[in-house]
Scaffold this motif. Sequence first.
Motif, PDB file in Angstrom:
ATOM      1  N   THR A 100       0.836  -1.207   0.000  1.00  0.00           N
ATOM      2  CA  THR A 100       0.000   0.000   0.000  1.00  0.00           C
ATOM      3  C   THR A 100       0.871   1.257   0.000  1.00  0.00           C
ATOM      4  OG1 THR A 100      -1.750  -1.148   1.211  1.00  0.00           O
ATOM      5  CG2 THR A 100      -1.781   1.255   1.275  1.00  0.00           C
ATOM      6  N   GLU A 101       1.961   1.215   0.763  1.00  0.00           N
ATOM      7  CA  GLU A 101       2.839   2.379   0.874  1.00  0.00           C
ATOM      8  C   GLU A 101       3.455   2.725  -0.484  1.00  0.00           C
ATOM      9  OE1 GLU A 101       2.071   0.584   4.670  1.00  0.00           O
ATOM     10  OE2 GLU A 101       2.927  -0.290   2.826  1.00  0.00           O
ATOM     11  N   LEU A 102       3.890   1.708  -1.217  1.00  0.00           N
ATOM     12  CA  LEU A 102       4.496   1.975  -2.520  1.00  0.00           C
ATOM     13  C   LEU A 102       3.467   2.514  -3.496  1.00  0.00           C
ATOM     14  CD1 LEU A 102       7.416   1.387  -3.835  1.00  0.00           C
ATOM     15  CD2 LEU A 102       6.168  -0.337  -5.138  1.00  0.00           C
ATOM     16  N   ASN A 136       0.826   4.261  -2.761  1.00  0.00           N
ATOM     17  CA  ASN A 136       0.561   5.660  -2.396  1.00  0.00           C
ATOM     18  C   ASN A 136       1.718   6.568  -2.785  1.00  0.00           C
ATOM     19  OD1 ASN A 136      -1.906   4.917  -1.313  1.00  0.00           O
ATOM     20  ND2 ASN A 136      -1.106   4.717   0.788  1.00  0.00           N
ATOM     21  N   GLN A 137       2.939   6.066  -2.673  1.00  0.00           N
ATOM     22  CA  GLN A 137       4.121   6.873  -2.996  1.00  0.00           C
ATOM     23  C   GLN A 137       4.143   7.274  -4.467  1.00  0.00           C
ATOM     24  OE1 GLN A 137       7.826   4.889  -2.111  1.00  0.00           O
ATOM     25  NE2 GLN A 137       9.052   6.315  -3.337  1.00  0.00           N
ATOM     26  N   TYR A 138       3.789   6.313  -5.350  1.00  0.00           N
ATOM     27  CA  TYR A 138       3.883   6.596  -6.782  1.00  0.00           C
ATOM     28  C   TYR A 138       2.556   7.046  -7.392  1.00  0.00           C
ATOM     29  CZ  TYR A 138       8.625   4.768  -6.989  1.00  0.00           C
ATOM     30  OH  TYR A 138       9.976   4.587  -6.813  1.00  0.00           O
ATOM     31  N   GLY A 139       1.451   6.760  -6.724  1.00  0.00           N
ATOM     32  CA  GLY A 139       0.159   7.205  -7.233  1.00  0.00           C
ATOM     33  C   GLY A 139      -0.135   6.700  -8.641  1.00  0.00           C
ATOM     34  N   PHE A 140      -0.049   5.402  -8.840  1.00  0.00           N
ATOM     35  CA  PHE A 140      -0.243   4.828 -10.170  1.00  0.00           C
ATOM     36  C   PHE A 140      -1.645   5.117 -10.714  1.00  0.00           C
ATOM     37  CE2 PHE A 140       2.573   1.632  -7.957  1.00  0.00           C
ATOM     38  CZ  PHE A 140       3.757   2.072  -8.528  1.00  0.00           C
ATOM     39  N   HIS A 141      -1.711   5.560 -11.976  1.00  0.00           N
ATOM     40  CA  HIS A 141      -2.998   5.761 -12.654  1.00  0.00           C
ATOM     41  C   HIS A 141      -3.062   5.013 -13.977  1.00  0.00           C
ATOM     42  CE1 HIS A 141      -4.440   8.738  -9.798  1.00  0.00           C
ATOM     43  NE2 HIS A 141      -3.294   9.392  -9.905  1.00  0.00           N
ATOM     44  N   THR A 142      -1.950   4.929 -14.675  1.00  0.00           N
ATOM     45  CA  THR A 142      -1.916   4.250 -15.970  1.00  0.00           C
ATOM     46  C   THR A 142      -0.813   3.201 -15.955  1.00  0.00           C
ATOM     47  OG1 THR A 142      -0.306   5.738 -17.008  1.00  0.00           O
ATOM     48  CG2 THR A 142      -2.647   6.389 -17.091  1.00  0.00           C
ATOM     49  N   ALA A 143      -0.869   2.296 -16.946  1.00  0.00           N
ATOM     50  CA  ALA A 143       0.145   1.246 -17.036  1.00  0.00           C
ATOM     51  C   ALA A 143       1.544   1.833 -17.173  1.00  0.00           C
ATOM     52  CB  ALA A 143      -0.163   0.331 -18.225  1.00  0.00           C
ATOM     53  N   GLY A 144       1.665   2.928 -17.929  1.00  0.00           N
ATOM     54  CA  GLY A 144       2.967   3.544 -18.106  1.00  0.00           C
ATOM     55  C   GLY A 144       3.570   4.069 -16.815  1.00  0.00           C
ATOM     56  N   GLN A 166       7.589 -11.534  -1.113  1.00  0.00           N
ATOM     57  CA  GLN A 166       7.953 -10.856   0.132  1.00  0.00           C
ATOM     58  C   GLN A 166       8.548  -9.483  -0.153  1.00  0.00           C
ATOM     59  OE1 GLN A 166       7.271 -11.937   3.198  1.00  0.00           O
ATOM     60  NE2 GLN A 166       8.157 -10.070   4.078  1.00  0.00           N
ATOM     61  N   ALA A 167       9.371  -9.403  -1.201  1.00  0.00           N
ATOM     62  CA  ALA A 167       9.955  -8.107  -1.564  1.00  0.00           C
ATOM     63  C   ALA A 167       8.867  -7.110  -1.942  1.00  0.00           C
ATOM     64  CB  ALA A 167      10.940  -8.293  -2.722  1.00  0.00           C
ATOM     65  N   ALA A 168       7.846  -7.569  -2.648  1.00  0.00           N
ATOM     66  CA  ALA A 168       6.734  -6.686  -3.003  1.00  0.00           C
ATOM     67  C   ALA A 168       5.969  -6.248  -1.758  1.00  0.00           C
ATOM     68  CB  ALA A 168       5.811  -7.385  -3.993  1.00  0.00           C
ATOM     69  N   MET A 169       5.798  -7.166  -0.816  1.00  0.00           N
ATOM     70  CA  MET A 169       5.038  -6.841   0.407  1.00  0.00           C
ATOM     71  C   MET A 169       5.726  -5.795   1.262  1.00  0.00           C
ATOM     72  SD  MET A 169       3.274 -10.356   1.831  1.00  0.00           S
ATOM     73  CE  MET A 169       4.481 -11.568   1.346  1.00  0.00           C
ATOM     74  N   VAL A 170       7.064  -5.789   1.268  1.00  0.00           N
ATOM     75  CA  VAL A 170       7.774  -4.833   2.129  1.00  0.00           C
ATOM     76  C   VAL A 170       8.129  -3.551   1.394  1.00  0.00           C
ATOM     77  CG1 VAL A 170       8.679  -6.654   3.605  1.00  0.00           C
ATOM     78  CG2 VAL A 170      10.030  -5.879   1.647  1.00  0.00           C
ATOM     79  N   GLY A 171       7.656  -3.387   0.144  1.00  0.00           N
ATOM     80  CA  GLY A 171       7.806  -2.118  -0.543  1.00  0.00           C
ATOM     81  C   GLY A 171       9.024  -1.977  -1.426  1.00  0.00           C
ATOM     82  N   SER A 218      -5.815  -9.770   2.946  1.00  0.00           N
ATOM     83  CA  SER A 218      -5.359  -9.178   4.212  1.00  0.00           C
ATOM     84  C   SER A 218      -4.800  -7.773   4.043  1.00  0.00           C
ATOM     85  CB  SER A 218      -4.283 -10.065   4.835  1.00  0.00           C
ATOM     86  OG  SER A 218      -3.116 -10.075   4.034  1.00  0.00           O
ATOM     87  N   GLY A 219      -4.537  -7.357   2.813  1.00  0.00           N
ATOM     88  CA  GLY A 219      -3.957  -6.045   2.570  1.00  0.00           C
ATOM     89  C   GLY A 219      -2.440  -6.024   2.595  1.00  0.00           C
ATOM     90  N   LYS A 220      -1.808  -7.192   2.785  1.00  0.00           N
ATOM     91  CA  LYS A 220      -0.342  -7.226   2.735  1.00  0.00           C
ATOM     92  C   LYS A 220       0.150  -6.863   1.339  1.00  0.00           C
ATOM     93  CE  LYS A 220       0.262 -10.715   6.357  1.00  0.00           C
ATOM     94  NZ  LYS A 220       0.745 -12.090   6.653  1.00  0.00           N
ATOM     95  N   LEU A 221      -0.665  -7.195   0.342  1.00  0.00           N
ATOM     96  CA  LEU A 221      -0.411  -6.778  -1.035  1.00  0.00           C
ATOM     97  C   LEU A 221      -1.666  -6.104  -1.576  1.00  0.00           C
ATOM     98  CD1 LEU A 221       1.402  -9.880  -2.611  1.00  0.00           C
ATOM     99  CD2 LEU A 221       2.395  -7.607  -2.285  1.00  0.00           C
ATOM    100  N   VAL A 222      -1.483  -5.154  -2.463  1.00  0.00           N
ATOM    101  CA  VAL A 222      -2.602  -4.529  -3.161  1.00  0.00           C
ATOM    102  C   VAL A 222      -2.286  -4.539  -4.654  1.00  0.00           C
ATOM    103  CG1 VAL A 222      -3.246  -3.060  -1.219  1.00  0.00           C
ATOM    104  CG2 VAL A 222      -1.600  -2.224  -2.915  1.00  0.00           C
ATOM    105  N   ARG A 223      -3.302  -4.397  -5.460  1.00  0.00           N
ATOM    106  CA  ARG A 223      -3.107  -4.294  -6.898  1.00  0.00           C
ATOM    107  C   ARG A 223      -2.602  -2.892  -7.220  1.00  0.00           C
ATOM    108  NH1 ARG A 223      -6.827  -8.223  -9.822  1.00  0.00           N
ATOM    109  NH2 ARG A 223      -7.652  -9.546  -8.165  1.00  0.00           N
ATOM    110  N   ALA A 224      -1.418  -2.812  -7.774  1.00  0.00           N
ATOM    111  CA  ALA A 224      -0.918  -1.496  -8.166  1.00  0.00           C
ATOM    112  C   ALA A 224      -1.869  -0.873  -9.178  1.00  0.00           C
ATOM    113  CB  ALA A 224       0.491  -1.627  -8.760  1.00  0.00           C
ATOM    114  N   LEU A 225      -2.340  -1.674 -10.090  1.00  0.00           N
ATOM    115  CA  LEU A 225      -3.400  -1.329 -11.036  1.00  0.00           C
ATOM    116  C   LEU A 225      -4.226  -2.589 -11.256  1.00  0.00           C
ATOM    117  CD1 LEU A 225      -1.397   0.702 -13.730  1.00  0.00           C
ATOM    118  CD2 LEU A 225      -3.067   1.651 -12.109  1.00  0.00           C
TER     119      LEU A 225
END
Length: 300
Positions: free
Chosen positions: A176-178, A180-188, A232-237, A254-261
């Motif tokens: 979730t932190e990553l 929020n940090q990048y604010g992904f909106h499009t695939a690019g 695990q690397a994805a989960m810790v950001g 559980s929210g440990k991972l979220v869909r970036a898009l």
Amino acid sequence: MNMHTSRRFLPSTALLAAFEAAARTGSVTLAARELSLTQSAVSRQIKLLEEQLQVELFARERQTIRLTAAGQAYAREIREALRKISTASFNLRANPKGGTLNLAILPTFGTRWLAPRLPKFLAQNPGVTINLATRLTYFDFRAEALDAAIHFGLRDWSGVEMAMLRAEKVVPACSTELKNQYGFHTAGDLKQAPLLSLSTRPHAWNRWFAAQNVAGLSGQTMYFDQFATVAQAAMVGVGVALLPTFLIHDELASGKLVRALDLPMESAERYYLVWPPERSAHPPLIVFRDWLLAETAADH
């Protein structure tokens, strides 16, 4: 040692049984009584075994026998081997469809999907034992003591028979932190973040970007050789990883991972059960294959 050379060192079970009984009882007479043979027959079988091995197994003193040091060591090995043969024969007679299945598995598919379902299979097939070994890529069944393998890839494994188990969809996932940090909106937008890849799937990100009509990667991604490590690397950001949705269901819930898009892609590869043709009639493989196809039928 090839089979032709080893036949000299593969005595008949009759000779081995006579030796084991005499070694255990310390008496040719008692061994003969146990085996329902004459004393001379037991003595002759032990002598034939010694001649075949060219090793003295007993020291003979008047009317008694005593194991030599070599005989003591051999007796321990033979006793265990005969016990295994006897147990295997009893189990086979009690359950003709039983036996052992030596199965190669993909580690994450094995631990996350197969292992939770195995108790159900074993309860339905109490005579079957499954031995699991991890293999990540193609291998030669002729060089491995394996009956079958669960494989992810294309239908390009030569010299084997196979049954398709299921497809998979991958989705870009991160913390979730990553996100929020990048604010992904499009695939690019994902190109601005660190991208994580499995070394066994080096082209996955390029395929995903192509599916989104976005030019492929020009830079490098971080590579991992194990699914558990990249997840695990994805989960810790550390970055964004393309992960199969059916294998990260719990982490997404559980929210440990979220869909970036929310842009899933179906992989070109499939999960298969593969086996060498000469093992196709192996009873444990037949029952396991039928069960596995039924378990994955809803996933096609």
